[in-house]
Design an enzyme around this catalytic site. Structure first.
Site, PDB file in Angstrom:
ATOM      1  N   ARG A  96      -2.388   3.501  -7.508  1.00  0.00           N
ATOM      2  CA  ARG A  96      -1.425   4.339  -8.231  1.00  0.00           C
ATOM      3  C   ARG A  96      -0.047   3.676  -8.286  1.00  0.00           C
ATOM      4  O   ARG A  96       0.984   4.344  -8.298  1.00  0.00           O
ATOM      5  CB  ARG A  96      -1.313   5.727  -7.606  1.00  0.00           C
ATOM      6  CG  ARG A  96      -0.979   5.738  -6.121  1.00  0.00           C
ATOM      7  CD  ARG A  96      -0.732   7.164  -5.657  1.00  0.00           C
ATOM      8  NE  ARG A  96      -0.512   7.246  -4.228  1.00  0.00           N
ATOM      9  CZ  ARG A  96      -0.046   8.319  -3.602  1.00  0.00           C
ATOM     10  NH1 ARG A  96       0.270   9.393  -4.304  1.00  0.00           N
ATOM     11  NH2 ARG A  96       0.114   8.329  -2.306  1.00  0.00           N
ATOM     12  N   GLY A 129      -3.834   8.641  -9.886  1.00  0.00           N
ATOM     13  CA  GLY A 129      -2.759   7.666 -10.019  1.00  0.00           C
ATOM     14  C   GLY A 129      -1.369   8.254  -9.974  1.00  0.00           C
ATOM     15  O   GLY A 129      -0.397   7.574 -10.327  1.00  0.00           O
ATOM     16  N   ASP A 263      -4.026  -2.756   4.810  1.00  0.00           N
ATOM     17  CA  ASP A 263      -3.486  -2.767   3.453  1.00  0.00           C
ATOM     18  C   ASP A 263      -2.091  -2.152   3.399  1.00  0.00           C
ATOM     19  O   ASP A 263      -1.434  -2.217   2.359  1.00  0.00           O
ATOM     20  CB  ASP A 263      -4.427  -2.040   2.480  1.00  0.00           C
ATOM     21  CG  ASP A 263      -4.751  -0.626   2.927  1.00  0.00           C
ATOM     22  OD1 ASP A 263      -5.382  -0.482   3.975  1.00  0.00           O
ATOM     23  OD2 ASP A 263      -4.358   0.327   2.230  1.00  0.00           O
ATOM     24  N   ASN A 264      -1.624  -1.584   4.519  1.00  0.00           N
ATOM     25  CA  ASN A 264      -0.264  -1.050   4.599  1.00  0.00           C
ATOM     26  C   ASN A 264       0.672  -1.970   5.377  1.00  0.00           C
ATOM     27  O   ASN A 264       1.783  -1.564   5.719  1.00  0.00           O
ATOM     28  CB  ASN A 264      -0.267   0.329   5.281  1.00  0.00           C
ATOM     29  CG  ASN A 264      -0.899   1.399   4.415  1.00  0.00           C
ATOM     30  OD1 ASN A 264      -1.053   1.211   3.215  1.00  0.00           O
ATOM     31  ND2 ASN A 264      -1.263   2.508   5.010  1.00  0.00           N
ATOM     32  N   ASP A 273       5.002   1.932   2.439  1.00  0.00           N
ATOM     33  CA  ASP A 273       3.823   2.775   2.195  1.00  0.00           C
ATOM     34  C   ASP A 273       3.839   4.017   3.092  1.00  0.00           C
ATOM     35  O   ASP A 273       2.974   4.197   3.950  1.00  0.00           O
ATOM     36  CB  ASP A 273       2.530   1.975   2.404  1.00  0.00           C
ATOM     37  CG  ASP A 273       1.961   1.464   1.079  1.00  0.00           C
ATOM     38  OD1 ASP A 273       2.577   1.726   0.034  1.00  0.00           O
ATOM     39  OD2 ASP A 273       0.907   0.815   1.098  1.00  0.00           O
TER      40      ASP A 273
END
Length: 469
Positions: A96, A129, A263-264, A273
């Site tokens: 998103r 998203g 992924d953060n 994030d």
């Protein structure tokens, strides 16, 4: 940084184009029903030469995503994998958001403008998203408070309300929608490297390491570090240094990020994030921010462990380029670096000058003991004992040997410190949600920035991003 960033002219520089062909996918933004500017961070817009945009231009660029002059012609949704609560997931990426623009600041550093809530991408899966307006307001509060407390964080650059009604399971719905733009040094994640490992893309891995070393440079590894001249080894040393300092910064701030998946984790070492974050109501290592973190994997006291584990996953990915021994040597530095960073940041927030390693460790331990036994809220504790004041018993004995910093800012004479407990966060959101009253948010941001001025610049960590690159 708590002081106003240095103003500079707009200087576009799309370095990401060097790796864009395999790092992500060109995408388009959603076509929102409306674009109503709700927050613009002119403090940081000036640092990248964009504070002169009028409100209509701001909405066009950061709500409609009309490209900035001489910048990326089309946004880029970045591709990455990641461990989510220690379970590997290859089906993620910018679901998103996207990278919208790149430019240099007044120190020559490359900065990104990235989005959250800008529409669906090839990585959206079943998601819409979108971002809730409440999520955007919470991100403003988190980033402003962290910046004031000396944490290296992304900056909330823009929030634009988009006129849609969103359905969410974790907040009353329908709820208002927004699109956010964040400013940061980069959006390259540990998960970006994990994806290249999964696909065994050695050439791209080498290129991404080179990109990160060029644009997120740090000091060289220690002189006795094995294979210290190899690019992959240099990168891991830099990331270990940065994430050890980031873990310390969160702990001293009393902050719980909530979702420390790979992924953060940003290679630049910035906190970003933000989702279910919280600040501690009391010093509790078991305090957990995310309701879905039922095992407490990312509880307050386990954050250093989580960041060390994530560094380990980067080391695993870099095995595509390098033997294990020098990577393990880099990982083994995390613990000592973390302890040094805690002492450095603790003394800074307490308003005293550091002494030596043993004495500083004793000070931190004495403060933590009093925090646990007294049940004090951490912000109140640091405020009350600023410069070594108002201490009793064992803590007074420890603080007796410390020199206080010169603190002349009027903030230190306030009746109470600024804090960011959930009750106030909810009250600020309720004013917006129920009455469309944004004044409490604006007042809080101003108060937090004043607190940041009082604290002054945070101590510079090892592995920081040097100017001029």
């Amino acid at each position: 940084m708590p002081s106003a960033p240095r103003a500079s002219p707009y200087t576009p520089d799309t370095e990401i184009s060097q790796v864009a062909d395999w790092l992500g996918f060109p995408v388009n933004s959603a076509d929102f029903p409306e674009t109503r500017a709700r927050f613009r961070n002119d403090r940081w817009a000036g640092a990248v030469g964009l504070s002169g945009l009028n409100d209509d231009e701001w909405a066009q660029h950061f709500g409609r995503f009309i490209p900035l002059k001489d910048n990326l012609s089309q946004p880029l949704a970045l591709a990455y994998h990641g461990h989510q609560f220690r379970v590997y997931n290859p089906e993620i990426g910018d679901g998103r958001g996207f990278l919208f623009a790149q430019m240099r600041d007044g120190n020559g550093r490359l900065l990104d403008l990235g989005t959250k809530g800008s529409g669906q991408t090839p990585f959206s899966r079943a998601g819409d998203g979108r971002l809730t307006l409440k999520g955007g307001v919470r991100e403003i509060l988190a980033t402003e408070m962290l910046e004031a407390l000396g944490v290296d964080t992304s900056k909330t650059f823009s929030i634009i309300e988009t006129g849609e009604e969103l359905m969410r399971n974790d907040e009353p719905s329908p709820t208002r929608s927004a699109v956010m733009v964040r400013l940061s040094h980069g959006h390259i994640r540990i998960g970006s490297f994990q994806r290249l490992l999964a696909h065994e893309e050695r050439e791209q891995m080498e290129a991404l390491v080179a990109y990160c070393l060029k644009h997120f440079p740090g000091p060289p590894p220690p002189a006795d570090a094995p294979r210290r001249d190899e690019p992959a080894v240099q990168l891991l040393h830099n990331v270990v240094e940065r994430l050890a300092d980031l873990a310390a910064a969160w702990m001293v701030a009393g902050f719980v990020h909530g979702v420390l998946n790979t992924d953060n984790m940003n290679i630049s070492g910035e906190s970003f994030d933000y989702g279910p974050w919280r600040w501690l109501p009391a010093w509790d290592p078991g305090f957990t921010a995310a309701y879905f973190d039922q095992q407490g994997l990312y509880a307050f006291g386990r954050q250093p462990e989580a960041l060390h584990w994530n560094c380990g996953q980067l080391a695993v990915a870099l095995r595509l380029l390098c033997d294990a021994e020098p990577l393990i040597a880099a990982l083994n530095r995390f613990g000592p670096l973390y302890m040094k960073a805690v002492a450095r940041r603790w003394c800074w927030r307490l308003g005293v000058h550091q002494r030596d390693e043993e004495q500083d460790a004793t000070l931190v331990a004495a403060c933590e003991k009093q925090l646990r036994e007294s049940g004090s809220q951490p912000d109140a504790f640091f405020f009350a004992h600023r410069g070594g004041q108002n201490a009793g018993g064992e803590l007074a004995e420890v603080l007796a040997g410390y020199r206080s910093r010169d603190d002349n800012h009027e903030y230190w004479s306030d009746d109470a410190p600024q804090s960011m407990l959930i009750e106030e966060v909810e009250a600020i959101w309720s004013a917006i949600d129920e009455r469309d009253d944004w004044q409490p948010l604006h007042d809080k941001v101003a108060a937090i920035r004043r607190m940041g001025e009082a604290h002054g610049p945070a101590p510079e960590p090892m592995g920081h991003l040097r100017a001029g690159n």
